[in-house]
Scaffold this active site. Structure first.
Site, short mmCIF file in Angstrom:
data_model
loop_
_atom_site.label_atom_id
_atom_site.label_comp_id
_atom_site.label_asym_id
_atom_site.label_seq_id
_atom_site.Cartn_x
_atom_site.Cartn_y
_atom_site.Cartn_z
N ASP A 1 -7.05 -6.75 4.04
CA ASP A 1 -8.13 -6.05 3.33
C ASP A 1 -9.04 -7.09 2.66
O ASP A 1 -10.27 -7.06 2.79
CB ASP A 1 -7.51 -5.12 2.29
CG ASP A 1 -8.57 -4.39 1.46
OD1 ASP A 1 -9.55 -3.91 2.06
OD2 ASP A 1 -8.40 -4.30 0.23
N LYS B 1 2.45 -15.19 2.77
CA LYS B 1 2.69 -15.91 1.51
C LYS B 1 4.20 -16.17 1.44
O LYS B 1 4.88 -15.82 0.48
CB LYS B 1 2.18 -15.05 0.33
CG LYS B 1 2.18 -15.74 -1.02
CD LYS B 1 1.11 -16.79 -1.19
CE LYS B 1 1.30 -17.52 -2.51
NZ LYS B 1 0.43 -18.71 -2.66
N ASP C 1 -3.64 -18.05 0.51
CA ASP C 1 -4.60 -18.74 -0.37
C ASP C 1 -5.35 -19.82 0.42
O ASP C 1 -6.57 -19.96 0.32
CB ASP C 1 -3.92 -19.30 -1.64
CG ASP C 1 -2.61 -20.02 -1.35
OD1 ASP C 1 -2.13 -20.02 -0.20
OD2 ASP C 1 -2.06 -20.62 -2.31
N TYR D 1 0.82 -1.21 0.00
CA TYR D 1 0.00 0.00 0.00
C TYR D 1 0.85 1.27 0.00
O TYR D 1 0.48 2.28 -0.57
CB TYR D 1 -0.89 0.04 1.26
CG TYR D 1 -2.21 -0.63 1.11
CD1 TYR D 1 -2.30 -1.99 0.85
CD2 TYR D 1 -3.39 0.09 1.25
CE1 TYR D 1 -3.52 -2.61 0.74
CE2 TYR D 1 -4.62 -0.52 1.14
CZ TYR D 1 -4.68 -1.87 0.88
OH TYR D 1 -5.89 -2.47 0.77
N ASP E 1 -13.14 -8.50 3.90
CA ASP E 1 -14.37 -8.45 3.07
C ASP E 1 -14.96 -9.86 2.95
O ASP E 1 -16.17 -10.05 3.00
CB ASP E 1 -14.07 -7.93 1.66
CG ASP E 1 -14.35 -6.42 1.52
OD1 ASP E 1 -14.13 -5.69 2.51
OD2 ASP E 1 -14.78 -5.97 0.44
C1 LIG Z 1 -10.51 2.38 0.33
C2 LIG Z 1 -9.32 1.51 0.53
C3 LIG Z 1 -8.08 2.34 0.49
C4 LIG Z 1 -9.40 0.70 1.84
C5 LIG Z 1 -8.21 -0.25 1.94
O1 LIG Z 1 -7.83 -0.88 0.94
O2 LIG Z 1 -7.64 -0.32 3.02
C6 LIG Z 1 -10.66 -0.14 2.04
O3 LIG Z 1 -10.79 -1.17 1.11
C7 LIG Z 1 -10.70 -0.68 3.45
O4 LIG Z 1 -10.86 -1.90 3.62
O5 LIG Z 1 -10.62 0.11 4.39
MG LIG Z 2 -11.33 -3.02 2.01
#
Ligand SMILES: CC(C)[C@H](C(=O)O)[C@@H](O)C(=O)O
Ligand SMILES: [Mg+2]
Ligand SMILES: NC(=O)c1ccc[n+]([C@@H]2O[C@H](COP(=O)([O-])OP(=O)(O)OC[C@H]3O[C@@H](n4cnc5c(N)ncnc54)[C@H](O)[C@@H]3O)[C@@H](O)[C@H]2O)c1
Length: 347
Positions: A242, A186, A218, A136, A246
């Site tokens: 990240d 990884k 993975d 990042y 999700d």
């Molecule tokens: C918007 C983006 C920069 C952010 C990240 O990748 O950290 C988002 O996906 C999160 O999970 O907070």
């Molecule tokens: Mg995110």
């Protein structure tokens, strides 16, 4: 208690408004809320996604409640002007290196998970995501190649010092939970991950009471849907964290439910839902504000030590869900404000 409120773009203002209503309803003595512009909204007003004035508000506050940033109309801007730079900039400027993303199934939501109810019902995990390093924040660029064409590149790296400090957060979190830490990397391919793994093993010597395991990312993605109940605390890098968070959100039912805390050294923290600005539903009053309301609960707990008030908010959300107060993300018909009302009624 001074709280900066940065609502941002898309559904950000909609969900933040509900969380603010909940905070105000608690009647906290000395509560002061200061708003600031971030993201595409800030770029439109001030020409920058994270104006200096917003940074000053952030620095002066005890904690920050953040909505979401992201605006597809800004995707053509130079990268440093894009809305996402607001959240990345705040994380970096404030040294918010430890991102806590808890995922657990609320009672009654087992059948709303993307997984089978008996698999989903066992989920109670915490992702500890490193937030100040990794690919990042490395150098990046797009080169024009001599023979035509382009090459995009992003430098991934972790120093052992960066890994050590997040590893400590992971081990301590495991000590406060079920004593199991899974480090996700990884290391079979990446040198960045080799340093990560070696360092986590070194830090483990200080935590003999924590059971440490290692998993390639993975496999972790696969195990997260196969047997998510086996995880207690996961510690991982910025990019893997990240993605896995999700994924974890759908294992518990919806991305509209997952809150997060981003901590620095000390008690200053930034609290935000893990989801984004959801342009597809923005402005329609359809977003589920529970992730942001739960983030406000984390704010009270982690920045102010207000455990009882945090638990009160979490119980109200749990009660609303148990009573079938579902937004569209969970197959229901409650809108953003109606969900906020339902939580307030149960506080
Ligand atoms: C918007 C983006 C920069 C952010 C990240 O990748 O950290 C988002 O996906 C999160 O999970 O907070
Ligand atoms: Mg995110
Ligand atoms: N921390 C942040 O501010 C943050 C986090 C993730 C993405 N983003 C940004 O948000 C924008 C949109 O990204 P995306 O579409 O990949 O991810 P997203 O999280 O915004 O949306 C993904 C999907 O989930 C749904 N969703 C998200 N939150 C919801 C909620 N509270 N209630 C109901 N449904 C919800 C959306 O409608 C969409 O279908 C992009 O500009 C991205 O960079 C910002």
């Amino acid at each position: 208690m001074k709280i900066a409120v940065f609502a941002g773009d898309g559904i950000g203002p909609e969900v933040t408004q509900e969380a603010v209503r909940v905070l105000k309803a608690l009647g906290l003595p000395g509560l002061e809320l200061v708003e600031g512009d971030v993201g595409g909204a800030a770029w439109r007003k001030h020409g920058h996604p994270l104006p200096e004035a917003t940074l000053e508000i952030a620095r002066a506050a005890d904690a920050i409640l953040f909505g979401a940033v992201g605006d597809f109309e800004c995707d053509g801007l130079e990268r440093h002007l894009r809305p996402e730079q607001a959240i990345l900039g705040l994380r970096k400027e404030l040294g918010l290196f430890a991102n806590l993303r808890p995922a657990r199934v609320f009672a009654g939501l087992e059948s709303h998970s993307a997984l089978r109810p008996e698999v989903a019902g066992a989920i109670d995990l915490l992702i500890v995501r490193e937030l100040n390093g990794d690919v990042y924040f490395g150098e990046k660029g797009i080169d024009d190649l001599p023979g035509g064409g382009r090459r995009g590149w992003d430098m991934m790296s972790y120093t052992d010092a960066e890994v050590r400090r997040i590893a400590h957060v992971g081990f301590k979190a495991a000590q406060g939970r079920n004593g199991k830490l899974c480090s996700v990397d990884k290391a079979n391919v990446l040198e960045t991950s080799q340093v990560w793994r070696d360092t986590v093993i070194e830090v483990a010597a200080e935590y003999p009471d924590v059971e440490l395991s290692h998993m390639y990312v993975d496999n972790a993605a696969m195990q997260l849907v196969k047997n998510p109940g086996a995880f207690d605390v996961i510690v991982t890098g910025n990019l893997f964290g990240d993605i896995l968070s999700d994924q974890a959100s759908m294992c518990v039912g919806s991305i509209g439910l997952l809150a997060s805390a981003s901590m620095a050294v000390g008690t200053k923290g930034l609290y935000e839902p893990i989801h984004g600005s959801a342009p597809d539903i923005a402005g329609k009053g359809l977003a589920n504000p529970m992730a942001t309301i739960l983030s406000a609960a984390m704010l009270l707990r982690h920045s102010f030590g207000l455990e009882a008030e945090a638990a009160r908010i979490e119980a109200a959300v749990a009660k609303a869900l148990a009573d079938g107060i579902f937004g569209g993300d969970l197959g229901g018909s409650y809108g953003t404000a109606a969900i906020g009302d339902a939580v307030l009624e149960r506080l």
